[in-house]
Design a protein around this motif. Structure first.
Motif, PDB file in Angstrom:
ATOM      1  N   LEU A 166       9.030  46.107   1.137  1.00 32.47           N
ATOM      2  CA  LEU A 166       9.384  45.956  -0.270  1.00 32.47           C
ATOM      3  C   LEU A 166      10.852  46.291  -0.520  1.00 32.47           C
ATOM      4  CD1 LEU A 166       6.274  47.705  -1.905  1.00 32.47           C
ATOM      5  CD2 LEU A 166       6.575  45.269  -1.399  1.00 32.47           C
ATOM      6  N   ALA A 167      11.618  46.525   0.552  1.00 32.91           N
ATOM      7  CA  ALA A 167      13.012  46.936   0.410  1.00 32.91           C
ATOM      8  C   ALA A 167      13.921  45.804  -0.058  1.00 32.91           C
ATOM      9  CB  ALA A 167      13.529  47.501   1.738  1.00 32.91           C
ATOM     10  N   ILE A 168      13.505  44.563   0.143  1.00 29.21           N
ATOM     11  CA  ILE A 168      14.318  43.426  -0.267  1.00 29.21           C
ATOM     12  C   ILE A 168      13.484  42.462  -1.110  1.00 29.21           C
ATOM     13  CG2 ILE A 168      15.769  43.599   1.792  1.00 29.21           C
ATOM     14  CD1 ILE A 168      14.281  41.177   2.927  1.00 29.21           C
ATOM     15  N   ARG A 169      14.159  41.492  -1.728  1.00 31.33           N
ATOM     16  CA  ARG A 169      13.422  40.493  -2.507  1.00 31.33           C
ATOM     17  C   ARG A 169      12.477  39.709  -1.596  1.00 31.33           C
ATOM     18  NH1 ARG A 169      18.519  39.647  -5.096  1.00 31.33           N
ATOM     19  NH2 ARG A 169      18.433  40.106  -7.331  1.00 31.33           N
ATOM     20  N   PRO A 170      11.291  39.397  -2.073  1.00 31.97           N
ATOM     21  CA  PRO A 170      10.404  38.501  -1.308  1.00 31.97           C
ATOM     22  C   PRO A 170      11.018  37.113  -1.256  1.00 31.97           C
ATOM     23  CG  PRO A 170       9.512  38.891  -3.494  1.00 31.97           C
ATOM     24  CD  PRO A 170      10.691  39.811  -3.357  1.00 31.97           C
ATOM     25  N   GLY A 171      10.576  36.292  -0.313  1.00 35.85           N
ATOM     26  CA  GLY A 171      11.201  34.995  -0.133  1.00 35.85           C
ATOM     27  C   GLY A 171      10.259  33.806  -0.204  1.00 35.85           C
ATOM     28  N   GLY A 230      24.139  32.792  -2.145  1.00 37.27           N
ATOM     29  CA  GLY A 230      23.598  31.799  -1.227  1.00 37.27           C
ATOM     30  C   GLY A 230      22.240  31.305  -1.672  1.00 37.27           C
ATOM     31  N   ASP A 231      21.427  32.218  -2.219  1.00 37.83           N
ATOM     32  CA  ASP A 231      20.110  31.824  -2.735  1.00 37.83           C
ATOM     33  C   ASP A 231      20.255  30.768  -3.824  1.00 37.83           C
ATOM     34  OD1 ASP A 231      18.679  33.528  -1.095  1.00 37.83           O
ATOM     35  OD2 ASP A 231      18.622  35.160  -2.550  1.00 37.83           O
ATOM     36  N   LEU A 232      21.197  30.997  -4.731  1.00 42.85           N
ATOM     37  CA  LEU A 232      21.370  30.074  -5.849  1.00 42.85           C
ATOM     38  C   LEU A 232      21.901  28.720  -5.380  1.00 42.85           C
ATOM     39  CD1 LEU A 232      22.793  32.498  -8.565  1.00 42.85           C
ATOM     40  CD2 LEU A 232      20.481  31.577  -8.397  1.00 42.85           C
ATOM     41  N   ALA A 260      18.259  22.283  -3.276  1.00 46.24           N
ATOM     42  CA  ALA A 260      16.850  21.914  -3.132  1.00 46.24           C
ATOM     43  C   ALA A 260      16.295  21.357  -4.442  1.00 46.24           C
ATOM     44  CB  ALA A 260      16.033  23.119  -2.676  1.00 46.24           C
ATOM     45  N   GLY A 261      16.780  21.904  -5.560  1.00 50.66           N
ATOM     46  CA  GLY A 261      16.284  21.474  -6.864  1.00 50.66           C
ATOM     47  C   GLY A 261      16.600  20.033  -7.186  1.00 50.66           C
ATOM     48  N   MET A 286      12.612  36.376  -6.650  1.00 53.93           N
ATOM     49  CA  MET A 286      12.515  36.105  -5.226  1.00 53.93           C
ATOM     50  C   MET A 286      13.860  35.621  -4.694  1.00 53.93           C
ATOM     51  SD  MET A 286       8.853  34.032  -5.249  1.00 53.93           S
ATOM     52  CE  MET A 286       8.933  33.651  -3.499  1.00 53.93           C
ATOM     53  N   GLY A 287      13.978  35.632  -3.353  1.00 63.41           N
ATOM     54  CA  GLY A 287      15.110  35.022  -2.693  1.00 63.41           C
ATOM     55  C   GLY A 287      14.602  33.815  -1.922  1.00 63.41           C
ATOM     56  N   VAL A 288      15.494  33.139  -1.220  1.00 61.08           N
ATOM     57  CA  VAL A 288      15.063  32.017  -0.401  1.00 61.08           C
ATOM     58  C   VAL A 288      14.355  32.520   0.849  1.00 61.08           C
ATOM     59  CG1 VAL A 288      15.848  30.051   0.977  1.00 61.08           C
ATOM     60  CG2 VAL A 288      16.877  30.484  -1.262  1.00 61.08           C
ATOM     61  N   ILE A 289      14.896  33.571   1.460  1.00 63.69           N
ATOM     62  CA  ILE A 289      14.324  34.108   2.701  1.00 63.69           C
ATOM     63  C   ILE A 289      13.970  35.580   2.513  1.00 63.69           C
ATOM     64  CG2 ILE A 289      14.755  34.596   5.143  1.00 63.69           C
ATOM     65  CD1 ILE A 289      16.689  32.229   5.146  1.00 63.69           C
ATOM     66  N   GLY A 290      12.783  35.937   2.948  1.00 65.74           N
ATOM     67  CA  GLY A 290      12.322  37.319   2.845  1.00 65.74           C
ATOM     68  C   GLY A 290      10.821  37.372   3.056  1.00 65.74           C
TER      69      GLY A 290
END
Length: 215
Positions: A122-127, A5-7, A13-14, A98-102
């Protein structure tokens, strides 16, 4: 939001961000010279450090220790107000930093002062955006932001991610919380240290030695 989903969001967006980013890069080059991109070390998932990318918003220092505020150009102020300075971070998402949300990635010198509970962010990717961003951003304190990030991690779901994306879109149209009251963003609260002295017997010749203890 999962990696796939991030990609997908990044590609969509890109398609808009790429031509806009080229225009911004040209304007920065014409008004401030190079470099166009500002790089800074941040801490990501599991404490792994990476280089975050932003469009440059400040001119070079004219003298040592010049404050940041006077160095922000008119273009830089506009980029910050609209969050367009964050566009290059789409590449951080593509790379997997990074991710989109985090939770927004923070500086290593802040992370070293996290409590055990706070390290949970820090458990998940920053967003690029997150629950704390849409609930106050820089208008709330760091401890409040971290608690909101932990709340997101505990309750994250597709429905919550969609809600955050919708709230982010609204904030981009009507920016709020970019700076705290008075125009100065709150710094991370570093634990206070106290200094005590060890008093030796009078016949001793050794000097007094300060001992620092974390509060």
């Amino acid at each position: 939001m999962k990696r796939g989903g991030d990609l997908v969001v990044t590609v969509l967006a890109g398609s808009i961000a790429l031509p806009l980013g080229l225009v911004i890069a040209i304007l920065i080059r014409c008004t401030m010279g190079g470099p166009v991109i500002f790089r800074q070390t941040r801490t990501g998932r599991a404490g792994r450090e990476f280089s975050i990318l932003k469009f440059r918003t400040m001119r070079d220092m004219r003298y040592p220790d010049e404050p940041d505020a006077p160095r922000i150009t008119r273009l830089g102020a506009l980029l910050r107000k609209t969050s367009l300075d964050e566009l290059p971070q789409l590449w951080n998402v593509v790379r997997g930093d990074m991710g989109v949300i985090g939770p927004r990635p923070t500086l290593p010198e802040q992370v070293v002062h996290y409590s055990e509970r706070q390290r949970g962010r820090l458990a998940i990717r920053p967003g690029l955006t997150g629950w704390a961003q849409v609930k106050g951003r820089n208008s709330i304190t760091w401890p409040e932001r971290i608690e909101l990030d932990l709340e997101y991690i505990a309750e994250r779901s597709l429905a919550l991610d969609v809600r955050i994306l919708a709230m982010t879109a609204r904030m981009l149209l009507r920016p709020t919380g970019i700076t705290a009251a008075g125009g100065v963003n709150p710094g991370f609260p570093v634990p206070v240290t106290t200094t005590t002295r060890i008093v030796l017997p009078r016949q001793a010749t050794a000097p007094r030695i300060p001992v620092e203890e974390a509060s």
